[in-house]
Scaffold this motif. Structure first.
Motif, short mmCIF file in Angstrom:
data_model
loop_
_atom_site.label_atom_id
_atom_site.label_comp_id
_atom_site.label_asym_id
_atom_site.label_seq_id
_atom_site.Cartn_x
_atom_site.Cartn_y
_atom_site.Cartn_z
N UNK A 90 79.87 28.72 34.45
CA UNK A 90 78.77 29.37 33.75
C UNK A 90 78.92 30.88 33.93
N UNK A 91 78.43 31.62 32.94
CA UNK A 91 78.57 33.07 32.97
C UNK A 91 77.23 33.73 32.71
N UNK A 104 87.55 44.71 36.64
CA UNK A 104 88.16 44.01 37.77
C UNK A 104 87.35 42.77 38.04
N UNK A 105 88.03 41.64 38.19
CA UNK A 105 87.37 40.37 38.52
C UNK A 105 87.84 39.95 39.90
N UNK A 106 86.87 39.63 40.75
CA UNK A 106 87.15 39.16 42.11
C UNK A 106 86.62 37.74 42.22
N UNK A 107 87.53 36.79 42.44
CA UNK A 107 87.16 35.37 42.57
C UNK A 107 87.30 34.98 44.03
N UNK A 121 82.82 34.44 40.86
CA UNK A 121 83.63 35.54 40.34
C UNK A 121 82.68 36.65 39.91
N UNK A 122 82.96 37.86 40.35
CA UNK A 122 82.19 39.03 39.94
C UNK A 122 83.13 39.95 39.17
N UNK A 132 79.50 41.16 34.82
CA UNK A 132 79.40 39.71 34.58
C UNK A 132 79.56 38.96 35.90
N UNK A 133 78.94 37.79 35.92
CA UNK A 133 79.00 36.89 37.08
C UNK A 133 79.37 35.50 36.57
N UNK A 134 80.35 34.89 37.20
CA UNK A 134 80.77 33.54 36.81
C UNK A 134 80.77 32.66 38.05
#
Length: 146
Positions: A90-91, A104-107, A121-122, A132-134
């Motif tokens: 979900x996002x 940049x995405x940090x998982x 993931x941010x 965004x937040x996933x």
């Protein structure tokens, strides 16, 4: 020369897996993703939003930030050494993204069992704004990475 520790070996293997995945991932390559950091259960990736990624409102299509996050999720979750696939994600889009923005995405792994794991993931802009937040749930198959 000292022998590699278990942690160093695990981190090295995680990087090998992600490098192999990226070498065969035409979509992540098209996005212009650069893998910045890999560790067991973690991946950090970056890309620049291009004009052709914008929608009719001159903001990045939501799929762009989500795709970046999805790639980070895939890389992070596969560092366990088993072929892993997303079951559900979900996002939440916090703010618009525009052409030229460097994202940049940090998982990071939140919780893991034998077959199912949860990742957050941010996605941030270069100025640190969270865009965004996933949250993703993944399934770990029994197939080891080659």
């Amino acid at each position: 020369m000292p022998a590699e520790t278990h942690d160093e070996t695990t981190a090295h293997r995680a990087r090998q897996i992600v490098d192999q995945m990226m070498a065969h991932d035409a979509f992540s390559q098209w996005l212009g993703i650069e893998v910045l950091e890999v560790a067991p259960g973690r991946a950090v990736v970056r890309m620049t939003v291009r004009p052709e990624m914008l929608n009719g409102f001159a903001v990045a299509h939501g799929g762009i930030a989500f795709a970046l996050a999805d790639s980070a999720l895939a890389f992070a979750s596969n560092t366990c050494g088993l072929v892993t696939m997303t079951l559900e994600s979900s996002v939440f889009f916090a703010t618009p993204v525009r052409a030229g923005d460097v994202l940049t995405a940090t998982a990071e792994e939140v919780s893991a069992g034998n077959r199912v794991a949860l990742y957050d993931v941010v996605v941030t802009r270069a100025d640190g704004t969270r865009v965004a937040f996933v949250r993703g749930t993944v399934y770990r198959t029994k197939q080891a990475h080659a």
